[in-house]
Design an enzyme around this catalytic site. Structure first.
Site, PDB file in Angstrom:
ATOM      1  N   CYS A  50      24.886  -9.939  -8.801  1.00  0.00           N
ATOM      2  CA  CYS A  50      24.755  -8.632  -8.171  1.00  0.00           C
ATOM      3  C   CYS A  50      24.382  -8.873  -6.705  1.00  0.00           C
ATOM      4  CB  CYS A  50      23.675  -7.813  -8.870  1.00  0.00           C
ATOM      5  SG  CYS A  50      23.300  -6.263  -8.016  1.00  0.00           S
ATOM      6  N   ASP A  57      25.683 -11.198 -13.496  1.00  0.00           N
ATOM      7  CA  ASP A  57      26.538 -10.242 -14.193  1.00  0.00           C
ATOM      8  C   ASP A  57      27.525 -11.041 -15.023  1.00  0.00           C
ATOM      9  OD1 ASP A  57      25.512  -7.787 -13.180  1.00  0.00           O
ATOM     10  OD2 ASP A  57      26.539  -8.162 -11.291  1.00  0.00           O
TER      11      ASP A  57
END
EC number: 1.7.1.13
Length: 148
Positions: A50, A57
């Site tokens: 992120c 992620d």
């Protein structure tokens, strides 16, 4: 007899690069350019960071394409996708960049990229983007309407 392909990754010792690098992608000549196969590639272990929180992620990336003169070499694609591991970027941006890099490399008749990212905060993000040459625009529009 196998033609000389000049591939750097396939068959070589693997060096993992942990920051985005489009130069890792390699292609080889399409052995059947007169056919129109829809090729599906699936990366079940895609990770990026992120850009705001630097939290990891996780997602599954689906790449589908109809080749023209070139096809992507799968080990180079694996290393390229792995290079996103420490790259800070939103899901949508990752998917758009993957599409643009593959279009630049392959100049395909058609190409799409779909990301199925794990939920964060109760929301799963599933970006889809596609590209087509003029003769495949109708196919592109139909695929967009039926995107996962």
């Amino acid at each position: 007899m196998t033609p000389e392909l000049n591939l750097k990754s396939l068959g070589a010792k693997t060096t993992y690069i942990f920051e985005y690098n489009s130069q890792l992608l390699e292609a080889f000549p399409n052995p059947n350019p007169n056919l129109d196969p829809l090729i599906t590639l699936e990366c079940k272990e895609f990770t990026s960071l992120c850009p705001i929180t630097s939290q990891p992620d996780f997602g599954v990336i689906f790449i589908r394409y109809i080749p023209k003169d070139k096809m992507v070499e799968s080990k180079s694609l694996k290393l390229y996708l792995f290079s996103y591991r420490n790259h800070g970027s939103f899901h949508e941006s990752c998917i758009n960049t993957i599409l643009l890099d593959l279009v630049k490399l392959l100049e395909p008749k058609y190409l799409e990229v779909y990301g199925d990212f794990a939920s964060r905060g109760g929301i799963a993000i599933k970006p889809f983007v596609n590209y087509a040459i003029k003769e495949y625009q109708e196919f592109k529009e139909k695929r967009l309407l039926n995107a996962k």
